[in-house]
Design an enzyme around this catalytic site. Structure first.
Site, PDB file in Angstrom:
ATOM      1  CE1 TYR A  48      -2.941  -3.128   0.282  1.00  0.00           C
ATOM      2  CE2 TYR A  48      -3.365  -2.621   2.571  1.00  0.00           C
ATOM      3  CZ  TYR A  48      -3.559  -3.421   1.468  1.00  0.00           C
ATOM      4  OH  TYR A  48      -4.384  -4.517   1.553  1.00  0.00           O
ATOM      5  CD  GLN A 158      -6.753  -8.722   4.956  1.00  0.00           C
ATOM      6  OE1 GLN A 158      -6.550  -7.953   4.026  1.00  0.00           O
ATOM      7  NE2 GLN A 158      -6.220  -8.560   6.154  1.00  0.00           N
TER       8      GLN A 158
END
Ligand code: NAP
Length: 270
Positions: A48, A158
């Site tokens: 990110y 996830q």
């Protein structure tokens, strides 16, 4: 065998944070407000903002490390023993912490799983991470994972999970539940559109909440939902979703609007 990981029902995502210096103060403030309100899990990744999001998280954590459970992720091209230690050290430095609470393999690449698991176990032994897990692993990947030495130590998976993408309920949710593997639901607002879905909005009005809150409360039934919010209004709304309990009638109405899967669907990935 490590104990099953107990995660909060709602945490904070950080994808697209750390991409612009001009937005940094607002992003740090959003995470800081979330911590103030008791949203005690932050999800980030070295990907990110190419480290920028981890720096934002680091700034929000300054002086209050103990208030957050920190999740970060490594790239598939860092999944070899030769690369993983350096990737982890770089994440720790950007985060400004000594230990990552949960370190996830972001998505599966070409490195043999046994090698990655062995390196992750070394990182646990060295105290650089507390637990490790995976992301974007479907049932067949998980079956392979738990067959390698140490693979059953996987603490969490996830995956994409929201009202519009319910495929995992058919097989992945029960598979993980039976084995005590925690699920994290990413993109609980489907990256935003569920917050503006007209039919969901009508039902949310009946319940007295916003469509985003309904979507987050719903996703957090089976998983730790990690909406990403960069405004104070969104952070406050998402914190309030944590206290929302959906009754059987509302759940049935949601099933009519967004039907559950009737057969195996391949895991969707963003
Ligand atoms: P998301 O959380 O489903 O949606 C984010 C969007 O919803 C943003 O535009 C945000 O706006 C808006 N929003 C947030 N709260 C809101 C509210 N209460 N009302 C109205 N709008 C609201 O999408 P996401 O960021 O893709 O997913 C969440 C997190 O999951 C990521 O940040 C990341 O940490 C993780 N993730 C992981 C993977 C993976 O491969 N493991 C993939 C995708 C995402 P503002 O920003 O303006 O507040």
């Amino acid at each position: 065998m490590p104990a099953p990981l107990a995660l909060p029902r709602v945490g904070m995502g950080t994808w697209h944070m750390g991409e612009s210096r001009g937005r940094r103060a607002e992003e740090v403030a959003a995470l800081t407000l979330g911590l103030d309100l008791g949203l005690g899990l932050i999800d980030t990744a070295e990907m990110y903002g190419e480290g920028g999001a981890e720096e934002v998280v680091g700034a929000a954590l300054r002086g209050r490390r103990d208030e957050a459970f920190v999740v970060s992720k490594f790239y598939p091209h860092h999944a070899s023993r030769a690369q993983l230690f350096a990737a982890c050290e770089a994440s720790l430095a950007r985060l400004g912490i000594d230990t990552i609470d949960l370190y996830l393999y972001h998505w599966r690449g070409g490195v043999p799983l046994a090698q990655t698991v062995a390196a992750l176990e070394e990182l646990v032994a060295a105290g650089r991470i507390r637990r490790w897990g995976v992301s974007n692993f479907d049932v067949d990947d998980l079956e392979e994972l738990v067959s390698v030495p140490g693979g059953t130590h996987v603490a969490a998976n996830q995956v994409l999970y929201n009202l519009a993408r319910r495929g995992i309920e058919f097989d992945l949710v029960p598979w993980c539940r039976e084995r005590g593997i925690a699920l994290m639901a990413y993109s609980p607002l489907d990256e935003g559109p569920l917050a503006h879905h007209p039919k969901l909005a009508a039902l949310a009005r009946e319940v007295g909440v916003t469509p985003a809150q309904l979507a987050i409360a719903w996703a957090s039934r089976h998983a730790c939902a990690i909406p990403k919010a960069s405004t104070p209004e969104h952070v406050r709304a998402n914190r309030a979703a944590l206290d929302l309990k959906l009754d059987a009638q509302v759940l049935a109405k949601l099933d009519r609007l967004f039907p559950p899967p009737r057969a195996k669907q391949r895991l969707e990935v963003i």
